[in-house]
Motif scaffolding. Structure first.
Motif, mmCIF file in Angstrom:
data_model
loop_
_atom_site.group_PDB
_atom_site.id
_atom_site.type_symbol
_atom_site.label_atom_id
_atom_site.label_comp_id
_atom_site.label_asym_id
_atom_site.label_seq_id
_atom_site.Cartn_x
_atom_site.Cartn_y
_atom_site.Cartn_z
ATOM 1 N N UNK A 16 15.046 -1.953 24.035
ATOM 2 C CA UNK A 16 15.767 -0.694 24.151
ATOM 3 C C UNK A 16 17.248 -0.970 23.939
ATOM 4 N N UNK A 17 17.854 -0.247 23.012
ATOM 5 C CA UNK A 17 19.277 -0.378 22.748
ATOM 6 C C UNK A 17 19.918 0.977 22.990
ATOM 7 N N UNK A 18 20.767 1.059 23.991
ATOM 8 C CA UNK A 18 21.474 2.300 24.284
ATOM 9 C C UNK A 18 22.774 2.336 23.491
ATOM 10 N N UNK A 19 23.023 3.450 22.843
ATOM 11 C CA UNK A 19 24.249 3.625 22.068
ATOM 12 C C UNK A 19 24.974 4.829 22.649
ATOM 13 N N UNK A 51 11.550 1.395 14.588
ATOM 14 C CA UNK A 51 12.599 1.922 15.446
ATOM 15 C C UNK A 51 12.449 3.412 15.676
ATOM 16 N N UNK A 52 12.980 3.857 16.792
ATOM 17 C CA UNK A 52 13.024 5.278 17.132
ATOM 18 C C UNK A 52 14.444 5.593 17.564
ATOM 19 N N UNK A 73 17.836 9.126 7.467
ATOM 20 C CA UNK A 73 16.390 9.412 7.417
ATOM 21 C C UNK A 73 15.824 9.085 6.039
ATOM 22 N N UNK A 74 16.507 9.527 4.997
ATOM 23 C CA UNK A 74 16.048 9.281 3.629
ATOM 24 C C UNK A 74 16.043 7.779 3.317
#
Length: 79
Positions: A16-19, A51-52, A73-74
């Motif tokens: 988990x990476x919090x930004x 990734x999400x 996204x693309x």
């Protein structure tokens, strides 16, 4: 609140990476949010791990933010 466990759940090996793109009070600029989107994208490019990304935002529509999210996204192969 984020939940991740080494023992329980469906993603026990997830990282988990919090930004943080906004202040503690929840305010900030669209450029701060776009910087966060770009940071997450570059993090994905560095490891190519599945990734999400999730955001919960309020405020006026931003063409610049829409463009940044669409571009990422693309580039990740999403329709």
């Amino acid at each position: 609140m984020l939940f991740r466990s080494a023992t329980y759940g469906v993603a026990t090996s997830a990282t988990v990476v919090a930004i943080k793109a906004l202040s503690d009070s929840g305010s900030g600029s669209y450029s701060d949010i776009i910087s966060g989107v770009n940071y997450a994208y570059n993090k994905f490019l560095s490891n190519r791990a599945p990734s999400i990304a999730t955001m919960s935002l309020g405020g006026a529509k931003s063409a610049a933010l829409d463009t940044a999210v669409s571009k990422v996204s693309t580039n990740c192969g999403l329709p």
